[in-house]
Design a protein around this motif. Sequence first.
Motif, mmCIF file in Angstrom:
data_model
loop_
_atom_site.group_PDB
_atom_site.id
_atom_site.type_symbol
_atom_site.label_atom_id
_atom_site.label_comp_id
_atom_site.label_asym_id
_atom_site.label_seq_id
_atom_site.Cartn_x
_atom_site.Cartn_y
_atom_site.Cartn_z
ATOM 1 N N GLY A 1 0.905 -1.204 -0.067
ATOM 2 C CA GLY A 1 -0.005 -0.033 -0.104
ATOM 3 C C GLY A 1 0.730 1.226 -0.015
ATOM 4 O O GLY A 1 0.544 2.298 -0.708
ATOM 5 N N THR A 2 1.963 1.304 0.641
ATOM 6 C CA THR A 2 3.003 2.297 0.581
ATOM 7 C C THR A 2 3.290 2.715 -0.419
ATOM 8 O O THR A 2 3.571 3.777 -1.183
ATOM 9 C CB THR A 2 4.084 2.238 1.904
ATOM 10 O OG1 THR A 2 3.356 1.915 3.164
ATOM 11 C CG2 THR A 2 4.879 3.386 1.996
ATOM 12 N N LEU A 3 3.956 1.557 -1.245
ATOM 13 C CA LEU A 3 4.619 1.800 -2.501
ATOM 14 C C LEU A 3 3.472 2.235 -3.605
ATOM 15 O O LEU A 3 3.835 3.193 -4.280
ATOM 16 C CB LEU A 3 5.057 0.365 -3.202
ATOM 17 C CG LEU A 3 5.733 0.427 -4.448
ATOM 18 C CD1 LEU A 3 6.698 1.317 -4.221
ATOM 19 C CD2 LEU A 3 6.117 -1.086 -4.767
ATOM 20 N N LEU A 4 2.300 1.637 -3.507
ATOM 21 C CA LEU A 4 1.144 1.999 -4.319
ATOM 22 C C LEU A 4 0.873 3.703 -4.168
ATOM 23 O O LEU A 4 0.506 4.335 -5.092
ATOM 24 C CB LEU A 4 -0.102 1.377 -4.245
ATOM 25 C CG LEU A 4 -0.016 -0.142 -4.940
ATOM 26 C CD1 LEU A 4 -1.263 -1.106 -4.675
ATOM 27 C CD2 LEU A 4 0.353 -0.416 -6.334
ATOM 28 N N GLY A 5 0.748 4.191 -2.947
ATOM 29 C CA GLY A 5 0.567 5.237 -2.505
ATOM 30 C C GLY A 5 1.455 6.278 -3.246
ATOM 31 O O GLY A 5 1.077 7.225 -3.797
ATOM 32 N N LYS A 6 2.749 5.976 -2.976
ATOM 33 C CA LYS A 6 3.789 6.854 -3.891
ATOM 34 C C LYS A 6 3.746 6.760 -5.298
ATOM 35 O O LYS A 6 3.902 7.991 -6.045
ATOM 36 C CB LYS A 6 5.368 6.266 -3.291
ATOM 37 C CG LYS A 6 5.498 6.665 -1.841
ATOM 38 C CD LYS A 6 6.980 6.399 -1.518
ATOM 39 C CE LYS A 6 7.058 6.716 -0.211
ATOM 40 N NZ LYS A 6 8.457 6.700 0.381
ATOM 41 N N LEU A 7 3.575 5.684 -5.692
ATOM 42 C CA LEU A 7 3.474 5.637 -7.227
ATOM 43 C C LEU A 7 2.078 6.065 -7.828
ATOM 44 O O LEU A 7 2.077 6.586 -9.177
ATOM 45 C CB LEU A 7 3.658 4.403 -7.657
ATOM 46 C CG LEU A 7 5.025 3.611 -7.421
ATOM 47 C CD1 LEU A 7 5.227 2.058 -7.877
ATOM 48 C CD2 LEU A 7 6.253 4.571 -8.011
ATOM 49 N N MET A 8 1.040 5.824 -7.504
ATOM 50 C CA MET A 8 -0.198 5.958 -7.990
ATOM 51 C C MET A 8 -1.188 7.171 -7.217
ATOM 52 O O MET A 8 -1.763 7.962 -7.720
ATOM 53 C CB MET A 8 -1.010 4.749 -7.958
ATOM 54 C CG MET A 8 -0.365 3.659 -8.792
ATOM 55 S SD MET A 8 -1.319 2.260 -8.951
ATOM 56 C CE MET A 8 -2.875 2.520 -9.686
ATOM 57 N N MET A 9 -1.241 7.011 -5.820
ATOM 58 C CA MET A 9 -2.158 7.828 -5.110
ATOM 59 C C MET A 9 -1.660 9.381 -4.956
ATOM 60 O O MET A 9 -2.345 10.286 -5.177
ATOM 61 C CB MET A 9 -2.385 7.197 -3.634
ATOM 62 C CG MET A 9 -3.355 8.127 -3.066
ATOM 63 S SD MET A 9 -5.025 8.033 -3.742
ATOM 64 C CE MET A 9 -5.723 6.447 -3.603
ATOM 65 N N THR A 10 -0.485 9.462 -4.780
ATOM 66 C CA THR A 10 0.274 10.907 -4.708
ATOM 67 C C THR A 10 -0.129 11.744 -5.949
ATOM 68 O O THR A 10 -0.729 12.687 -5.805
ATOM 69 C CB THR A 10 1.700 10.985 -4.273
ATOM 70 O OG1 THR A 10 1.775 10.317 -3.020
ATOM 71 C CG2 THR A 10 2.200 12.371 -4.382
#
Length: 161
Positions: free
Chosen positions: A119-128
Amino acid sequence: MNEFTIEKLVGAPKAKVWEVAADIGRVELYHPMVEKSVCTTELQRGRGAARRCDFYDGKGHAEEVVTSWNEGTGFTLAVTRGTMPFKSAEATFTFTESGPEKTLARVTMRYRMKGGPLGTLLGKLMMTPMMKKMLGSVLDGLDVHCRTGKRIGHKGVVLDA
């Protein structure tokens, strides 16, 4: 925890921008994703005031509470419930006079995604990037609404007042 800041120069005096933004139950006037918003507490402003925002998609919503309030200059909203994939999230809005008829509006978003390290990785790559775009459109909507008094509709369409 992911964090980013965006800002926009709003073409209206700080007092006007504050008047609009501080009315937390009326965010649908300038937020291009929020179809309906309502204050859910008797307290309409200040620390402890809360709101519910229903999104145009008919499925999504967010419930938020004010966790800090600096009259005339800014506030922080924490997401307490909703359909977003956050474990926790908060946004701090600040407003600074930047010349005649100009206000610098700044939003700092801090969030932690559900789903652990993935989730942290997806947050940085997609959500931000998605959140930067969305909050940028919120500040664009705030600018247009403060200058014209018109409501901002779905996807930023300017509606009649």
